[in-house]
Scaffold this motif. Structure first.
Motif, PDB file in Angstrom:
ATOM      1  N   TYR A  74       8.015   5.177   5.574  1.00  0.00           N
ATOM      2  CA  TYR A  74       6.989   5.687   4.657  1.00  0.00           C
ATOM      3  C   TYR A  74       7.625   6.322   3.430  1.00  0.00           C
ATOM      4  CZ  TYR A  74       3.031   8.622   3.071  1.00  0.00           C
ATOM      5  OH  TYR A  74       2.044   9.237   2.340  1.00  0.00           O
ATOM      6  N   GLY A  75       7.148   5.922   2.241  1.00  0.00           N
ATOM      7  CA  GLY A  75       7.607   6.533   1.000  1.00  0.00           C
ATOM      8  C   GLY A  75       8.963   6.065   0.518  1.00  0.00           C
ATOM      9  N   PRO A 110       3.140  11.001   6.598  1.00  0.00           N
ATOM     10  CA  PRO A 110       1.716  10.803   6.300  1.00  0.00           C
ATOM     11  C   PRO A 110       0.843  11.682   7.173  1.00  0.00           C
ATOM     12  CG  PRO A 110       2.610   8.937   7.536  1.00  0.00           C
ATOM     13  CD  PRO A 110       3.770   9.795   7.166  1.00  0.00           C
ATOM     14  N   CYS A 116       0.814  -1.220   0.000  1.00  0.00           N
ATOM     15  CA  CYS A 116       0.000   0.000   0.000  1.00  0.00           C
ATOM     16  C   CYS A 116       0.846   1.269   0.000  1.00  0.00           C
ATOM     17  CB  CYS A 116      -0.904   0.034   1.234  1.00  0.00           C
ATOM     18  SG  CYS A 116      -2.305  -1.094   1.193  1.00  0.00           S
ATOM     19  N   ASP A 117       2.145   1.131   0.257  1.00  0.00           N
ATOM     20  CA  ASP A 117       2.979   2.326   0.360  1.00  0.00           C
ATOM     21  C   ASP A 117       2.939   3.114  -0.940  1.00  0.00           C
ATOM     22  OD1 ASP A 117       5.300   3.436   2.284  1.00  0.00           O
ATOM     23  OD2 ASP A 117       5.833   3.775   0.182  1.00  0.00           O
ATOM     24  N   PRO A 118       2.832   4.429  -0.847  1.00  0.00           N
ATOM     25  CA  PRO A 118       2.695   5.245  -2.073  1.00  0.00           C
ATOM     26  C   PRO A 118       3.883   5.147  -3.009  1.00  0.00           C
ATOM     27  CG  PRO A 118       3.006   6.620  -0.117  1.00  0.00           C
ATOM     28  CD  PRO A 118       2.738   5.252   0.371  1.00  0.00           C
ATOM     29  N   GLN A 122      -6.419   6.266   1.343  1.00  0.00           N
ATOM     30  CA  GLN A 122      -6.253   7.518   0.614  1.00  0.00           C
ATOM     31  C   GLN A 122      -5.619   8.580   1.510  1.00  0.00           C
ATOM     32  OE1 GLN A 122      -6.595   8.028  -2.569  1.00  0.00           O
ATOM     33  NE2 GLN A 122      -5.947  10.170  -2.371  1.00  0.00           N
ATOM     34  N   TYR A 133      -3.717   8.048   4.048  1.00  0.00           N
ATOM     35  CA  TYR A 133      -2.346   7.618   4.321  1.00  0.00           C
ATOM     36  C   TYR A 133      -1.425   7.956   3.152  1.00  0.00           C
ATOM     37  CZ  TYR A 133       1.437   4.409   5.704  1.00  0.00           C
ATOM     38  OH  TYR A 133       2.641   3.849   6.066  1.00  0.00           O
ATOM     39  N   ARG A 134      -1.917   7.892   1.944  1.00  0.00           N
ATOM     40  CA  ARG A 134      -1.120   8.145   0.745  1.00  0.00           C
ATOM     41  C   ARG A 134      -1.034   9.624   0.381  1.00  0.00           C
ATOM     42  NH1 ARG A 134      -0.282   4.672  -3.295  1.00  0.00           N
ATOM     43  NH2 ARG A 134      -1.035   6.193  -4.823  1.00  0.00           N
ATOM     44  N   TYR A 191       2.256  11.850   0.309  1.00  0.00           N
ATOM     45  CA  TYR A 191       3.175  11.494  -0.777  1.00  0.00           C
ATOM     46  C   TYR A 191       2.661  12.038  -2.107  1.00  0.00           C
ATOM     47  CZ  TYR A 191       6.185   8.503  -3.661  1.00  0.00           C
ATOM     48  OH  TYR A 191       7.093   8.035  -4.563  1.00  0.00           O
ATOM     49  N   LYS A 243      -2.611  -0.112  -4.355  1.00  0.00           N
ATOM     50  CA  LYS A 243      -2.971   1.301  -4.308  1.00  0.00           C
ATOM     51  C   LYS A 243      -4.358   1.577  -4.879  1.00  0.00           C
ATOM     52  CE  LYS A 243      -0.614   2.472  -8.654  1.00  0.00           C
ATOM     53  NZ  LYS A 243       0.465   3.297  -9.252  1.00  0.00           N
TER      54      LYS A 243
END
Length: 808
Positions: A416-417, A357, A166-168, A185, A187-188, A191, A177
């Protein structure tokens, strides 16, 4: 997509039998809860079966798509390798592709009149809440399941895997995604916000064009130069991937274009010419050579095409270049479509310094206990169920950072990212499958049994996956350098097998195990263009049913002539073997367009071919008469106001006779001429031209093929919201039917498997009544085994595209 290849029988080579197909939705429980799943000590046990024979000698499996990048994140990871090492996911599929949700206790399911036992690593209970329009998936894992390094699988590994997918920044296999997980949404979003500036710059650069000044509004000179360098690199690499693929898969067709004498040192030019020929961008020249559609001629003696010449030919058909021609790269190993390239470029240009995030976790992913978790999704759809329940759990301690895992403190084992770094790293291939990757050397992946495999140690002591072009696989099987191969089945293959085995395709030398692929060819009819007044009127339906009756009558002859025994005739708008399509053993299974206007059977047992064709013509006249046409002396003599006596059928091939449905159209055209109507066969040079006709709604009748999963989503294909020009432009049939719309919506809801089967059958009945699609052919593919190397008793019976020897 069924490409415009002269060797259409080889197209199924890119249809891999393991995975990639959409399963049916699970049963939706009225009141499930996290404690609703209890692991019962009464485990269902299958009927007694022969004890598998231990195979000590290495079994060598030929594969034509083995890449040196053996990563669980690589989109090109070999399917057989993934199945053997990573496992079947949270749930496995039955032979029809349906997901098995009662994995802990297991269950029996019927296929082809036989009952088979299935189990898995988890139980999944599903709750759809109509008030909140949300779905909850409760997952309970089997205790004792271990990764190939001996580490136990827990809910933490699954949660880590979900966060990774799920990580952007993740762009590898099985990205989640597009699944509307609750809170994803939000959470993303941080990014995505960070990508706004580089995305705007890319859009401005694309608008300026590749030959503009490198200075302009919205981008810097460095951004301009970097983008076009990356663009051309990706574009030419994709074209080169086609060249490499054709050289591997279709090398034997080089004889079609090669001159008698070939100068030394011209291998690259010949490879490029072969690819241009096979892919439909050049025609052969008598005596050797090719003529490109761009107007260039290469004699392949003193003049050879370069990659830039292939690109010029592509841009003759697709003036928009890379963004417009990306469909040509679909399913080609190593080729990157433009959208994927653009997204990757934007991601690489995004500055993530300080990006955090907006919310610290995805609210729809929740740990319940060491072996239980909850996934909450907005709404309900088949694709959500498919994507979530087939993910392959990955070990946190291998692909993540265990020190960063603290779900209560919003830590999930990654930064994250930044997971693109994980996906690009050279990490070992570790999963819960039956085998582990020992090494990769010289184009061969060496697999050894996973001693911790939850079903017990596999009986084959060593499996080798060896990179072998499809064109060489049969020879390798005969020589004994490989023991197994999955090949597209065609007339030539079955003839060679009969020779090898002394009469039958399967015998003492080679064991032949065919099954239908997950796609099928069809003849489409646009309801708006082939109509009398309103597209849904009885007259319009009867007109189309008359045409469909004649077209359907010649399917068997056409398939037999083109494929021999390596294809079959489907009868529903879904491939045979799909969960959605009725089985042929079902007493309610019917032949498409085999009843007349009064509902009586057109054909009777014992009819000769001539009698069948005459009966089809008479039945068609009955439909035309009911549609308002004048019929006298066994012929149509006049059309009603607003109707036509002549129709056009489009066939996507520069050489129409190379298409599997060409003979069908020719025979149907002759038959319709017998009764006073005209069917004109029009060749279109490419799938791009056909798509243009379909989406401009100028096509009347056309030939095409469609890939379908086990539980196809019919909504975009047939729902009225998809009508061309008024909706999402996905309904190329021009069908608009409120009853069908309701069935489409029902098939997107969380009904039981039984209810879904009923809904599919009703939907197919409506579609056949509208007569907008005539299923024409369904190819076969086959597993071939050296009979002396692999005891046939160790193969599961009734192998399908969804369940084969790697599923055991």
């Amino acid at each position: 997509m069924e490409r415009q290849l002269r060797i259409l029988t080889a197209c199924a080579a890119i249809l891999i039998a393991i995975g990639g197909c959409t399963p049916p939705e699970p049963t939706v429980s009225a009141t499930p809860s996290p404690t609703a799943i209890e692991e019962s000590p009464d485990i269902a046990v299958p009927a007694a079966a022969p004890t598998p024979t231990a195979i000590l000698k290495p079994i060598v499996v030929a594969t034509d798509d083995l890449t040196a990048t053996l990563s669980p994140f690589d989109p090109n990871l070999n399917h057989t390798l993934a199945a053997l090492t990573l496992g079947s996911g949270l749930t496995q599929r039955d032979r029809a592709g349906a997901l098995v949700l009662s994995g802990l206790k297991g269950e029996y399911r019927s296929y082809n009149g036989n009952s088979y036992f299935y189990d898995g690593i988890a139980d999944v209970s599903v709750e759809y809440d109509g008030e909140s329009d949300s779905t909850s998936y409760y997952v309970k894992l089997r205790r004792g399941v271990k990764f190939s390094d001996g580490t136990a699988l827990t809910a933490d590994d699954v949660i880590f895997t979900l966060y990774l997918l799920c990580d952007p920044s993740y762009a590898g296999r099985n990205s989640l995604k597009t699944v509307d997980i609750s809170g994803l949404q939000e959470y993303r979003q941080a990014y995505l916000d960070a990508q706004a500036k580089p995305r705007s710059a890319v859009n401005a650069i694309m608008k300026a064009g590749s030959d503009a000044d490198d200075k302009g509004n919205g981008f810097t000179p460095d951004q301009y130069r970097e983008f076009w360098f990356a663009y051309n690199t990706a574009y030419y690499s994709a074209v080169q991937a086609i060249v490499d693929y054709c050289h591997t898969a279709y090398a034997e067709f080089a004889d079609d274009i090669a001159p008698e004498e070939i100068a030394p040192g011209t291998a690259d030019g010949l490879k490029t010419a072969l690819a241009m020929y096979v892919w439909g961008f050049a025609d052969p020249i008598f005596g050797g050579g090719v003529a490109s559609i761009s107007g260039d001629v290469f004699n392949l003696t003193t003049e050879f095409p370069e990659l830039s010449d292939f690109v010029a030919a592509i841009e003759t058909r697709y003036p928009g270049g890379y963004p417009e021609c990306s469909a040509e790269f679909s399913d080609v190993p190593g080729a990157i479509a433009f959208d994927a390239f653009r997204d990757a470029f934007i991601a690489s240009a995004t500055n993530l310094d300080g990006v955090r995030p907006a919310v610290p976790h995805i609210s729809g992913i929740r740990r319940i206990s060491e072996f239980e978790l909850l996934i909450a999704v907005n709404g309900y759809s088949a694709s959500n169920t498919e994507r979530l329940l087939t993910i392959e759990p990955l070990p946190l301690h291998v692909y993540g950072n265990a020190d960063l895992y603290d779900p209560e403190g919003d830590g999930f084992g990654l930064v994250y990212g930044s997971v693109s770094a994980i996906a690009d790293s050279d990490l070992p291939l570790v999963g819960i499958g039956a085998y582990s990757l020992l090494k990769f050397s010289g184009g061969t992946a060496y697999l050894e049994p996973n001693a911790s495999y939850w079903r017990g140690t596999p009986n084959i002591a060593e499996i080798q996956l060896r990179e072998t072009p499809n064109s060489n696989a049969l020879a390798a099987l005969r020589l004994g350098t490989v023991d197994a191969a999955l090949l597209p089945s065609d007339r030539r293959l079955t003839e060679e097998l009969r020779f090898v085995n002394g009469g039958e395709p399967s015998g003492s030398t080679l064991t032949y195990v065919p099954h239908p692929v997950t796609s099928y060819g069809y003849i489409g009819i646009n309801a708006a263009n082939v109509a009398i007044g309103e597209r849904g009127s009885d007259a319009s339906k009867n007109l189309r049913r008359g045409l469909a009756t004649v077209l359907a009558a010649y399917r068997e002859e056409s398939v037999t002539a083109y494929f021999g025994e390596s294809a079959s005739v489907p009868n529903y708008p879904a491939p045979d073997g799909s969960y959605a399509a009725p089985e042929r053993s079902d007493p309610r299974y019917t032949t498409a367009y085999s009843t007349d206007v009064n509902g009586n059977a057109i054909y009777r047992s014992g009819m000769s071919d001539a009698e069948r064709y005459q009966a089809a013509e008479q039945a068609a006249l009955g439909f035309f008469l009911a549609a308002g046409y004048s019929v006298e002396g066994g012929r149509v003599t006049a059309a009603p106001v607003g109707a036509k006596l002549s129709f056009n059928a489009l066939i996507p091939a520069s050489e129409p006779s190379d298409h599997p449905s060409y003979l069908l159209l020719v025979r149907a055209s002759d038959s319709l001429a017998n009764i006073g109507l005209e069917l004109n066969i029009r060749a279109v040079g490419s799938m791009g031209e056909l798509r243009s006709a379909l989406y401009s709604e100028t096509a009347e009748i056309w030939c095409a093929a469609r890939e379908f999963g086990a539980s196809p989503d019919l909504f975009p294909l047939y729902h009225s919201t998809g009508l061309i020009g008024t909706g999402t432009d996905t309904n190329i049939y021009g069908i608009s039917d409120s009853a069908l719309d309701a069935l489409m919506q029902e098939l997107r809801s969380g009904d039981s498997i039984l209810d879904r089967r009923v809904a599919y059958r009703e939907a197919f009945s409506v579609l056949l009544a509208w007569a907008v699609e005539i299923p024409a052919y369904q190819r076969m593919e086959a597993w071939l085994f050296r009979s002396s190397a692999l005891d046939a008793l160790n193969l599961p019976p009734d192998m399908t595209a969804h369940y084969d020897w790697t599923s055991k």
